[in-house]
Design an enzyme around this catalytic site. Structure first.
Site, PDB file in Angstrom:
ATOM      1  N   SER A 185       0.795  -1.224   0.000  1.00 50.44           N
ATOM      2  CA  SER A 185       0.000   0.000   0.000  1.00 50.44           C
ATOM      3  C   SER A 185       0.829   1.277   0.000  1.00 50.44           C
ATOM      4  O   SER A 185       0.327   2.334  -0.369  1.00 50.44           O
ATOM      5  CB  SER A 185      -0.958   0.001   1.188  1.00 50.44           C
ATOM      6  OG  SER A 185      -0.256  -0.188   2.397  1.00 50.44           O
ATOM      7  N   HIS A 213      -5.624  -2.930  -2.823  1.00 48.95           N
ATOM      8  CA  HIS A 213      -5.251  -1.972  -3.869  1.00 48.95           C
ATOM      9  C   HIS A 213      -5.188  -2.606  -5.259  1.00 48.95           C
ATOM     10  O   HIS A 213      -4.808  -1.950  -6.227  1.00 48.95           O
ATOM     11  CB  HIS A 213      -3.911  -1.322  -3.522  1.00 48.95           C
ATOM     12  CG  HIS A 213      -3.976  -0.601  -2.214  1.00 48.95           C
ATOM     13  ND1 HIS A 213      -4.490   0.670  -2.095  1.00 48.95           N
ATOM     14  CD2 HIS A 213      -3.666  -0.998  -0.960  1.00 48.95           C
ATOM     15  CE1 HIS A 213      -4.468   1.031  -0.831  1.00 48.95           C
ATOM     16  NE2 HIS A 213      -3.973   0.026  -0.114  1.00 48.95           N
ATOM     17  N   LYS A 244     -12.137   1.640  -1.864  1.00 45.12           N
ATOM     18  CA  LYS A 244     -11.029   2.221  -2.643  1.00 45.12           C
ATOM     19  C   LYS A 244     -11.475   2.281  -4.112  1.00 45.12           C
ATOM     20  O   LYS A 244     -12.276   3.131  -4.455  1.00 45.12           O
ATOM     21  CB  LYS A 244      -9.759   1.415  -2.402  1.00 45.12           C
ATOM     22  CG  LYS A 244      -9.396   1.383  -0.908  1.00 45.12           C
ATOM     23  CD  LYS A 244      -8.098   0.681  -0.646  1.00 45.12           C
ATOM     24  CE  LYS A 244      -7.895   0.346   0.815  1.00 45.12           C
ATOM     25  NZ  LYS A 244      -7.929   1.438   1.761  1.00 45.12           N
TER      26      LYS A 244
HETATM   27  C1  LIG Z   1      -3.611  -3.158   2.185  1.00 45.51           C
HETATM   28  C2  LIG Z   1      -4.789  -2.662   2.964  1.00 45.51           C
HETATM   29  N1  LIG Z   1      -5.560  -3.560   3.594  1.00 45.51           N
HETATM   30  C3  LIG Z   1      -6.632  -3.179   4.300  1.00 45.51           C
HETATM   31  C4  LIG Z   1      -6.984  -1.846   4.396  1.00 45.51           C
HETATM   32  C5  LIG Z   1      -8.183  -1.469   5.221  1.00 45.51           C
HETATM   33  O1  LIG Z   1      -9.293  -1.258   4.407  1.00 45.51           O
HETATM   34  P1  LIG Z   1     -10.450  -0.267   4.853  1.00 45.51           P
HETATM   35  O2  LIG Z   1     -10.004   1.113   4.542  1.00 45.51           O
HETATM   36  O3  LIG Z   1     -11.652  -0.693   4.065  1.00 45.51           O
HETATM   37  O4  LIG Z   1     -10.653  -0.464   6.334  1.00 45.51           O
HETATM   38  C6  LIG Z   1      -6.210  -0.880   3.734  1.00 45.51           C
HETATM   39  C7  LIG Z   1      -6.495   0.574   3.762  1.00 45.51           C
HETATM   40  O5  LIG Z   1      -7.170   1.199   4.425  1.00 45.51           O
HETATM   41  C8  LIG Z   1      -5.083  -1.301   2.997  1.00 45.51           C
HETATM   42  O6  LIG Z   1      -4.313  -0.409   2.382  1.00 45.51           O
END
Ligand SMILES: Cc1ncc(COP(=O)(O)O)c(C=O)c1O
Length: 401
Positions: A185, A213, A244
């Site tokens: 990320s 992502h 996202k």
């Molecule tokens: C790789 C990754 N996994 C999980 C999440 C968590 O997702 P959410 O924003 O829907 O809680 C994120 C970002 O927020 C992320 O970048």
């Protein structure tokens, strides 16, 4: 109040390390241009990679969902909050992933953070000696899930399949689970998923893939890393987020039906929380139609072209521009203060790019995390490229701190 003095001290430490973060209030719908504090900014900071967060069809579906089901679900899923909208979304997702995950079933969560924590804590309850094998750059939600699970965790270095193999070979745990982001990320590069899947097979492990992502961005129909790599396996437990590229909110896990049934019985962050608004699930269905259809393919093409425009327009002497396979395009600057200055310099010119500092990234790798969207025009991207080139030359100017 002693404890409040401790809070003040804690904040002073954060300031001294140059790590204080600040909230900005956005006053417009999300888009390439947004209004913040009465200023219009060109935004390169969201994960709305396809520009769907304010797409008319998705917004209309949200309104329609509220008309049909009301605003709230009223209860947790297992009590009475599981609506037709949630069930329909889960059915659609299971069907989309059936080519890669045998006997696929899907479960919809309120957020990706909750999905990861729920999933990993539930898997750790499979037996007393579960061992997780965790990629060193995994997202905080995966790390927190493994910590909360109180299971053994062996961390392997970034994308180092050989090291992972050594750890697996040395393990005596009866239940082994490899855990990785598919797209990192803060870096935008991909995990070696095919190699990880081979190891999962060889060492009889499950493979948890967080495709937050990749979903919507990778693959011909936007179905993410599995479609992109044509990677199918009964060992895969796949997590995708819906806030996202899908532009709405929530997340889902797709896995063999038995795994999903285990989550329904054991995933505490699924069981002990009010089900998200059914209107959101209804809006996600509209977003899935776009992602998997011609419009989604067109948007992915524009996104890829914008990523190319960006890397072609940045020329750096001191900072790093690592190769990225996705919409996440980092510029590695190093020091916390310098990255704050650069973000300030860009903001001064109406360009919103976040400065990412430790603990989100390793020490001395503070960076700009540029995220490009299909909604940007090529001119938007060239403008950012020119500003970053200039920022590198003018970094010593303290005016932007
Ligand atoms: C790789 C990754 N996994 C999980 C999440 C968590 O997702 P959410 O924003 O829907 O809680 C994120 C970002 O927020 C992320 O970048």
């Amino acid at each position: 109040m002693k404890w409040l003095e401790q809070v003040a001290k804690g904040l002073e430490h954060i300031d001294a390390a140059g790590l204080r973060r600040h909230l900005k209030v956005v006053e417009s719908p999300w888009g390439r241009r947004v209004r913040v504090n009465d200023r219009e900014l060109l935004a390169f900071c969201s994960n709305d990679y396809l520009g769907l967060a304010a797409h008319p069809a998705v917004v209309q579906a949200l309104q329609e969902g509220a008309q049909r089901y009301g605003a709230g679900s009223g209860a947790s899923h297992l009590i009475s909050g599981h609506t037709r909208a949630h069930a329909e979304l889960e059915g659609r997702l299971a069907g989309l992933y059936a080519p890669w995950v045998p006997e696929a079933r899907a479960l919809y969560f309120s957020t990706g953070y909750m999905a990861n924590v729920s999933l990993l804590t539930a898997l750790a309850q499979l037996d007393d000696e579960v061992e997780f094998f965790s990629e060193s750059l995994n997202h905080a939600s995966l790390i927190d899930g493994m910590r909360m699970a109180r299971a053994r965790v062996s961390v392997y270095p970034h994308n180092d399949v050989q090291q992972l193999e050594s750890l697996l070979a040395a393990s005596t745990a009866p239940t082994r689970i490899i855990v990785t982001d598919s797209v990192f990320s803060m870096d935008g590069n991909l995990a070696p998923l095919a190699g990880l899947d081979r190891l999962a097979q060889q060492y009889d492990a499950a493979l948890v893939i967080d495709d937050a992502h990749g979903f919507g961005v990778l693959g011909e129909r936007g179905l993410g890393a599995l479609e992109h790599l044509a990677l199918g396996s009964p060992r895969i437990i796949y997590m995708g987020t819906l806030g996202k590229a899908a532009g709405v909110s929530g997340a889902f896990v797709v896995a063999h039906g038995q795994v999903i049934e285990w989550l329904v019985q054991r995933a505490r962050a699924y069981i002990y929380t009010t089900a998200s608004s059914p209107a959101l699930a209804h809006a996600v269905l509209a977003s899935l139609d776009i992602i998997t259809g011609d419009e989604g393919a067109d948007r992915r093409q524009r996104l890829q072209a914008n990523c190319r425009h960006l890397s072609e327009s940045i020329y750096l002497q001191k900072w790093g521009l690592p190769d990225s396979d996705t919409a996440i395009q980092p510029v590695i600057i190093g020091s916390n203060n310098d990255v704050t200055k650069v973000a300030g310099f860009l903001m001064h010119q109406g360009l919103w790019v976040p400065a990412i500092r430790p603990p989100t990234v390793p020490p001395d790798t503070a960076r700009l995390r540029i995220t490009v969207s299909a909604a940007h025009t090529p001119d938007d991207v060239f403008r950012l490229g020119r500003a970053i080139n200039r920022a590198e030359r003018e970094i010593d100017d303290d005016a932007y701190l």
